[in-house]
Design a protein around this motif. Sequence first.
Motif, mmCIF file in Angstrom:
data_model
loop_
_atom_site.group_PDB
_atom_site.id
_atom_site.type_symbol
_atom_site.label_atom_id
_atom_site.label_comp_id
_atom_site.label_asym_id
_atom_site.label_seq_id
_atom_site.Cartn_x
_atom_site.Cartn_y
_atom_site.Cartn_z
ATOM 1 N N MET A 138 9.739 19.986 10.203
ATOM 2 C CA MET A 138 9.942 18.556 9.991
ATOM 3 C C MET A 138 8.662 17.737 10.016
ATOM 4 O O MET A 138 8.722 16.510 9.912
ATOM 5 C CB MET A 138 10.940 18.021 11.018
ATOM 6 C CG MET A 138 12.346 18.554 10.813
ATOM 7 S SD MET A 138 13.573 17.826 11.928
ATOM 8 C CE MET A 138 13.077 18.549 13.493
ATOM 9 N N ASN A 139 7.508 18.374 10.122
ATOM 10 C CA ASN A 139 6.246 17.637 10.115
ATOM 11 C C ASN A 139 5.477 17.766 8.802
ATOM 12 O O ASN A 139 4.892 16.803 8.323
ATOM 13 C CB ASN A 139 5.349 18.083 11.279
ATOM 14 C CG ASN A 139 5.836 17.575 12.612
ATOM 15 O OD1 ASN A 139 6.326 16.456 12.713
ATOM 16 N ND2 ASN A 139 5.709 18.387 13.650
ATOM 17 N N GLN A 140 5.455 18.972 8.230
ATOM 18 C CA GLN A 140 4.710 19.188 6.998
ATOM 19 C C GLN A 140 5.628 19.794 5.946
ATOM 20 O O GLN A 140 6.234 20.851 6.179
ATOM 21 C CB GLN A 140 3.515 20.112 7.250
ATOM 22 C CG GLN A 140 2.493 19.516 8.210
ATOM 23 C CD GLN A 140 1.172 20.255 8.175
ATOM 24 O OE1 GLN A 140 0.652 20.596 7.123
ATOM 25 N NE2 GLN A 140 0.617 20.516 9.348
ATOM 26 N N TYR A 141 5.698 19.144 4.777
ATOM 27 C CA TYR A 141 6.627 19.598 3.748
ATOM 28 C C TYR A 141 6.349 18.890 2.424
ATOM 29 O O TYR A 141 5.655 17.871 2.365
ATOM 30 C CB TYR A 141 8.068 19.321 4.168
ATOM 31 C CG TYR A 141 8.313 17.912 4.677
ATOM 32 C CD1 TYR A 141 8.367 16.819 3.809
ATOM 33 C CD2 TYR A 141 8.461 17.667 6.042
ATOM 34 C CE1 TYR A 141 8.584 15.536 4.282
ATOM 35 C CE2 TYR A 141 8.682 16.382 6.524
ATOM 36 C CZ TYR A 141 8.746 15.316 5.642
ATOM 37 O OH TYR A 141 8.958 14.055 6.115
ATOM 38 N N LEU A 142 6.905 19.443 1.374
ATOM 39 C CA LEU A 142 7.019 18.764 0.098
ATOM 40 C C LEU A 142 8.400 19.081 -0.461
ATOM 41 O O LEU A 142 8.839 20.230 -0.415
ATOM 42 C CB LEU A 142 5.925 19.170 -0.898
ATOM 43 C CG LEU A 142 5.741 20.625 -1.273
ATOM 44 C CD1 LEU A 142 5.155 20.730 -2.688
ATOM 45 C CD2 LEU A 142 4.781 21.319 -0.299
ATOM 46 N N PHE A 143 9.107 18.052 -0.921
ATOM 47 C CA PHE A 143 10.478 18.281 -1.351
ATOM 48 C C PHE A 143 10.855 17.379 -2.511
ATOM 49 O O PHE A 143 10.245 16.338 -2.746
ATOM 50 C CB PHE A 143 11.465 18.104 -0.192
ATOM 51 C CG PHE A 143 11.657 16.690 0.295
ATOM 52 C CD1 PHE A 143 12.431 15.776 -0.407
ATOM 53 C CD2 PHE A 143 11.082 16.268 1.501
ATOM 54 C CE1 PHE A 143 12.628 14.475 0.054
ATOM 55 C CE2 PHE A 143 11.270 14.976 1.980
ATOM 56 C CZ PHE A 143 12.046 14.079 1.246
ATOM 57 N N LEU A 144 11.914 17.822 -3.211
ATOM 58 C CA LEU A 144 12.521 17.022 -4.265
ATOM 59 C C LEU A 144 13.998 16.860 -3.931
ATOM 60 O O LEU A 144 14.714 17.850 -3.727
ATOM 61 C CB LEU A 144 12.371 17.704 -5.621
ATOM 62 C CG LEU A 144 12.978 16.955 -6.816
ATOM 63 C CD1 LEU A 144 12.181 15.682 -7.108
ATOM 64 C CD2 LEU A 144 13.021 17.849 -8.046
ATOM 65 N N THR A 145 14.459 15.612 -3.841
ATOM 66 C CA THR A 145 15.868 15.330 -3.591
ATOM 67 C C THR A 145 16.460 14.586 -4.781
ATOM 68 O O THR A 145 15.815 13.681 -5.333
ATOM 69 C CB THR A 145 16.071 14.498 -2.303
ATOM 70 O OG1 THR A 145 17.467 14.225 -2.136
ATOM 71 C CG2 THR A 145 15.298 13.192 -2.337
ATOM 72 N N PRO A 146 17.680 14.927 -5.200
ATOM 73 C CA PRO A 146 18.310 14.190 -6.299
ATOM 74 C C PRO A 146 18.630 12.743 -5.952
ATOM 75 O O PRO A 146 18.705 11.898 -6.834
ATOM 76 C CB PRO A 146 19.601 14.977 -6.572
ATOM 77 C CG PRO A 146 19.400 16.310 -5.937
ATOM 78 C CD PRO A 146 18.492 16.068 -4.767
ATOM 79 N N ARG A 147 18.828 12.486 -4.644
ATOM 80 C CA ARG A 147 19.100 11.116 -4.212
ATOM 81 C C ARG A 147 18.629 10.911 -2.793
ATOM 82 O O ARG A 147 19.183 11.478 -1.848
ATOM 83 C CB ARG A 147 20.598 10.794 -4.313
ATOM 84 C CG ARG A 147 20.890 9.302 -4.074
ATOM 85 C CD ARG A 147 22.338 8.964 -4.319
ATOM 86 N NE ARG A 147 23.192 9.290 -3.175
ATOM 87 C CZ ARG A 147 24.508 9.064 -3.153
ATOM 88 N NH1 ARG A 147 25.108 8.550 -4.218
ATOM 89 N NH2 ARG A 147 25.217 9.379 -2.088
ATOM 90 N N ALA A 148 17.592 10.111 -2.638
ATOM 91 C CA ALA A 148 17.176 9.710 -1.298
ATOM 92 C C ALA A 148 18.216 8.739 -0.740
ATOM 93 O O ALA A 148 19.157 8.345 -1.432
ATOM 94 C CB ALA A 148 15.796 9.059 -1.350
ATOM 95 N N PHE A 149 18.056 8.336 0.504
ATOM 96 C CA PHE A 149 19.057 7.497 1.156
ATOM 97 C C PHE A 149 19.304 6.219 0.359
ATOM 98 O O PHE A 149 18.423 5.370 0.231
ATOM 99 C CB PHE A 149 18.601 7.145 2.570
ATOM 100 C CG PHE A 149 19.588 6.305 3.331
ATOM 101 C CD1 PHE A 149 20.842 6.784 3.627
ATOM 102 C CD2 PHE A 149 19.247 5.026 3.736
ATOM 103 C CE1 PHE A 149 21.770 6.010 4.323
ATOM 104 C CE2 PHE A 149 20.159 4.237 4.438
ATOM 105 C CZ PHE A 149 21.423 4.737 4.728
#
Length: 211
Positions: free
Chosen positions: A92-103
């Motif tokens: 939960m500290n270092q990442y890269l992501f793609l989400t279809p819908r953020a909040f």
Amino acid sequence: TFTDSGMAPGAYYYVVTAATPSGESAPSNEARADTAVTLLTRVAAATLNGIDQYVALPAGVAAGLADFTIATKVFWNAARDWERVFDFGTGMNQYLFLTPRAFRGGLSFTISNNGGFGSQTVSTPTPLATGQWVHVAITLSGSTATLYVNGAVVGTNTAMTRAPFRLDDGDKNWLGRSQYPADPYFNGKLEEFRIYNGAMTAAQVAALAVA
């Protein structure tokens, strides 16, 4: 530092030694530099149930990347916040992501070296469409991140300075699963998920979208 110029497209390998008063040092580890976009990783297809299914990619799958392209075809079933097309990192500290819908938002790519406080994002106002195949791509060239949907530019951020090589080598590299346990798993299908070393041009992304 060392700079080469006028290089033909391809892969180049370097080994460095240092000249010191006591003599030449031992050779360094070999380093690779690519002057053309090269395919690093490909996953042909995955069908995910949105409950507990995901695809685990090898540790360090994005390690060392500076300029890059990540692209895939997406069929999304469930319009839930924070599902992940992909999420690569150490937790939960270092990442890269793609989400279809953020909040309550839209399609979003985020990279961070310090959780929510260290995040940099490029996003769209609207979420990814559901119930149909959509081609999605993200490129990083220098500090410019560009988000594409079906070959068209839908978002740009010129201040994305946290390239993957600046993060620790991740061992939690997932398609369809988030680094955050509370986030839902991806419900849908992915085809031709690809990671490239190097940023594709807009024309190259458009061609990939219809391939």
